[in-house]
Design a protein around this motif. Structure first.
Motif, PDB file in Angstrom:
ATOM      1  N   ALA A  43      -0.645   5.452  -5.585  1.00  0.00           N
ATOM      2  CA  ALA A  43      -1.153   4.857  -4.233  1.00  0.00           C
ATOM      3  C   ALA A  43      -0.437   4.866  -3.073  1.00  0.00           C
ATOM      4  N   TRP A  44      -0.728   5.034  -1.925  1.00  0.00           N
ATOM      5  CA  TRP A  44       0.139   5.470  -0.790  1.00  0.00           C
ATOM      6  C   TRP A  44      -0.381   4.627   0.468  1.00  0.00           C
ATOM      7  N   THR A  45       0.311   3.741   0.953  1.00  0.00           N
ATOM      8  CA  THR A  45      -0.163   3.368   2.438  1.00  0.00           C
ATOM      9  C   THR A  45       0.831   3.773   3.221  1.00  0.00           C
ATOM     10  N   ARG A  46       0.277   4.553   4.628  1.00  0.00           N
ATOM     11  CA  ARG A  46       0.943   5.065   5.457  1.00  0.00           C
ATOM     12  C   ARG A  46       1.014   3.954   6.545  1.00  0.00           C
ATOM     13  N   ALA A  47       2.154   3.420   6.791  1.00  0.00           N
ATOM     14  CA  ALA A  47       2.062   2.359   7.719  1.00  0.00           C
ATOM     15  C   ALA A  47       3.663   1.853   8.151  1.00  0.00           C
ATOM     16  N   ASP A  48       4.041   1.556   9.185  1.00  0.00           N
ATOM     17  CA  ASP A  48       5.331   1.024   9.661  1.00  0.00           C
ATOM     18  C   ASP A  48       5.586  -0.217   8.907  1.00  0.00           C
ATOM     19  N   ILE A  49       6.555  -0.543   8.642  1.00  0.00           N
ATOM     20  CA  ILE A  49       7.342  -1.748   7.716  1.00  0.00           C
ATOM     21  C   ILE A  49       6.917  -2.996   8.535  1.00  0.00           C
ATOM     22  N   ARG A  50       6.808  -2.925   9.810  1.00  0.00           N
ATOM     23  CA  ARG A  50       6.354  -4.026  10.505  1.00  0.00           C
ATOM     24  C   ARG A  50       5.024  -4.258  10.890  1.00  0.00           C
ATOM     25  N   ASP A  51       4.159  -3.597   9.883  1.00  0.00           N
ATOM     26  CA  ASP A  51       2.763  -3.956   9.957  1.00  0.00           C
ATOM     27  C   ASP A  51       2.351  -4.949   8.953  1.00  0.00           C
ATOM     28  N   ALA A  52       2.165  -6.020   9.297  1.00  0.00           N
ATOM     29  CA  ALA A  52       1.838  -7.163   8.444  1.00  0.00           C
ATOM     30  C   ALA A  52       0.747  -7.080   7.713  1.00  0.00           C
ATOM     31  N   GLY A  53      -0.517  -6.679   8.342  1.00  0.00           N
ATOM     32  CA  GLY A  53      -1.719  -6.393   7.415  1.00  0.00           C
ATOM     33  C   GLY A  53      -1.643  -5.275   6.672  1.00  0.00           C
ATOM     34  N   ALA A  54      -0.949  -4.174   6.713  1.00  0.00           N
ATOM     35  CA  ALA A  54      -0.834  -3.071   6.022  1.00  0.00           C
ATOM     36  C   ALA A  54       0.095  -3.708   4.692  1.00  0.00           C
ATOM     37  N   LEU A  55       0.995  -4.310   4.931  1.00  0.00           N
ATOM     38  CA  LEU A  55       1.844  -4.882   3.974  1.00  0.00           C
ATOM     39  C   LEU A  55       0.972  -6.026   2.904  1.00  0.00           C
ATOM     40  N   ALA A  56       0.306  -6.825   3.586  1.00  0.00           N
ATOM     41  CA  ALA A  56      -0.619  -7.548   2.866  1.00  0.00           C
ATOM     42  C   ALA A  56      -1.603  -6.744   1.719  1.00  0.00           C
ATOM     43  N   ARG A  57      -2.144  -5.760   2.195  1.00  0.00           N
ATOM     44  CA  ARG A  57      -2.912  -4.804   1.457  1.00  0.00           C
ATOM     45  C   ARG A  57      -2.195  -4.124   0.419  1.00  0.00           C
ATOM     46  N   ALA A  58      -1.170  -3.777   0.545  1.00  0.00           N
ATOM     47  CA  ALA A  58      -0.240  -2.924  -0.194  1.00  0.00           C
ATOM     48  C   ALA A  58       0.124  -3.894  -1.120  1.00  0.00           C
ATOM     49  N   LEU A  59       0.431  -4.920  -1.124  1.00  0.00           N
ATOM     50  CA  LEU A  59       0.926  -5.840  -2.217  1.00  0.00           C
ATOM     51  C   LEU A  59       0.150  -6.409  -3.105  1.00  0.00           C
ATOM     52  N   ARG A  60      -1.242  -6.188  -3.022  1.00  0.00           N
ATOM     53  CA  ARG A  60      -2.225  -6.539  -3.869  1.00  0.00           C
ATOM     54  C   ARG A  60      -2.033  -5.932  -5.448  1.00  0.00           C
ATOM     55  N   GLY A  61      -2.059  -6.934  -6.272  1.00  0.00           N
ATOM     56  CA  GLY A  61      -1.725  -6.285  -7.610  1.00  0.00           C
ATOM     57  C   GLY A  61      -0.529  -5.773  -7.916  1.00  0.00           C
TER      58      GLY A  61
END
Length: 342
Positions: A43-61
């Motif tokens: 699984a790959w999330t392409r985002a900046d580390i300062r993107d809070a929304g992307a972090l929340a999605r990537a941390l699921r599970g």
């Protein structure tokens, strides 16, 4: 274990992902780079580390986070400071807040030996001492060795341990220490477990080429590839601990497993180095010899943010995490001389 690796497409992060796959874990990648999966079903999330929304999605599970994403190196000048603080510290704070919201309570942080400033020194007369920053006039005159602050005598450098006081000497070092403080505060507040691996001079394949934000091994290797001699600052006698990236990746995997028994609500630090000091000049010569030349050039140039000697005692990592480096200096430099750069 399901592990989110921030910066998982980078130099060290990509090796961490590969090591986790070999050990049967389920890594996922969070990186600003385009997807380049190192294995099936990553699984790959392409985002900046300062993107809070992307972090929340990537941390699921996710069970644990291995935080490698950072702006690295000494940089060009102080104008880089806002970007270093934004990426390294604000980005880490956003990650930790997202972990708290998601209930993810295990963190391995990519720390750095730069938090110590100068390494360990002993004066024959005054014992253990801590020299201050080197004066510009001394550096300009070629007086590179720090002296005893009590009597001015020559000092004997040694291996620094994790309990040495922090004394960051540049912006990057300051942000790396702040990351540790943030991780410790997160652990206390949430009951999480955290380990910081204080990397020493990491080298190996997939290092970035031709960038002022890379390490000295990358500078030398990039020069050799262009047919130029590696330019060695000062007199080349600066002592460092060069550790291969594969050994650093193995330390991350060991730390993730060790988190299960780590103290709740605390941060534990571990030096991550080979334990075998070499000078920068020795490294340049070994790399040039393995590459086939040209010979390094000792320039006498210097950077105010550099320290003279910093070498690791990795005894705690060996004892508590049962970790041992697998790639020795000679073999590692021979491999690195022919390895592809990013």
């Amino acid at each position: 274990m399901r592990v989110l690796v921030t910066g998982g497409a980078g130099f060290i992060g990509s090796h961490v992902v590969a090591e986790l796959l070999v050990r049967g874990h389920q890594p996922s990648v969070f990186d600003i780079s385009p997807p380049e999966p190192p294995g099936p079903d990553i699984a790959w999330t392409r985002a900046d580390i300062r993107d809070a929304g992307a972090l929340a999605r990537a941390l699921r599970g996710v069970d644990a986070v291995c935080h490698q994403a950072a702006k690295v190196g000494l940089g060009k000048d102080f104008a880089d400071a806002p970007d270093y603080v934004s990426v390294n510290d604000h980005g880490t704070a956003l990650l930790l807040a997202a972990m708290a919201d998601a209930g993810v309570g295990a963190l391995v942080l990519a720390g750095s030996m730069v938090v110590y400033g100068e390494g360990r020194y002993d004066c024959p007369r005054h014992g253990r001492v801590r020299p201050g920053p080197r004066a510009p006039e001394d550096l300009a005159a070629g007086r590179f060795e720090p002296l005893c602050p009590e009597c001015g005598a020559a000092l004997i450098p040694g291996l620094v341990g994790e309990d040495a006081p922090a004394d960051p000497r540049n912006v990057y070092a300051t942000t790396k220490l702040a990351q540790e403080h943030l991780a410790a505060a997160w652990a206390r507040s949430t009951g999480g477990r955290a380990i910081s691996l204080r990397y020493h001079n990491v080298y190996g394949d997939r290092m970035p080429r031709d960038t002022p934000y890379a390490g000295v091994a990358s500078f030398f290797r990039s020069a050799l590839e262009r047919g130029l001699p590696p330019r060695v600052f000062e007199d080349g006698a600066q002592r460092r601990d060069f550790v291969h990236v594969e050994d650093v990746a193995a330390a991350n995997a060991a730390a993730l497993v060790a988190l299960a028994d780590a103290p709740v609500g605390a941060l534990r630090t571990y030096n991550t180095g080979s334990g075998e000091p070499h000078t920068v000049g020795e490294m340049a010569r070994a790399l040039a010899l393995a590459f086939g030349g040209p010979e390094p050039k000792v320039t006498g140039a210097y950077r105010l943010g550099d320290v003279r000697h910093i070498t690791a005692s990795s005894a705690r990592l060996r004892a508590e995490l049962d970790w041992r480096p697998r790639v020795d200096f000679e073999k590692g430099m021979t491999r690195f001389a022919k390895s592809p750069l990013r």
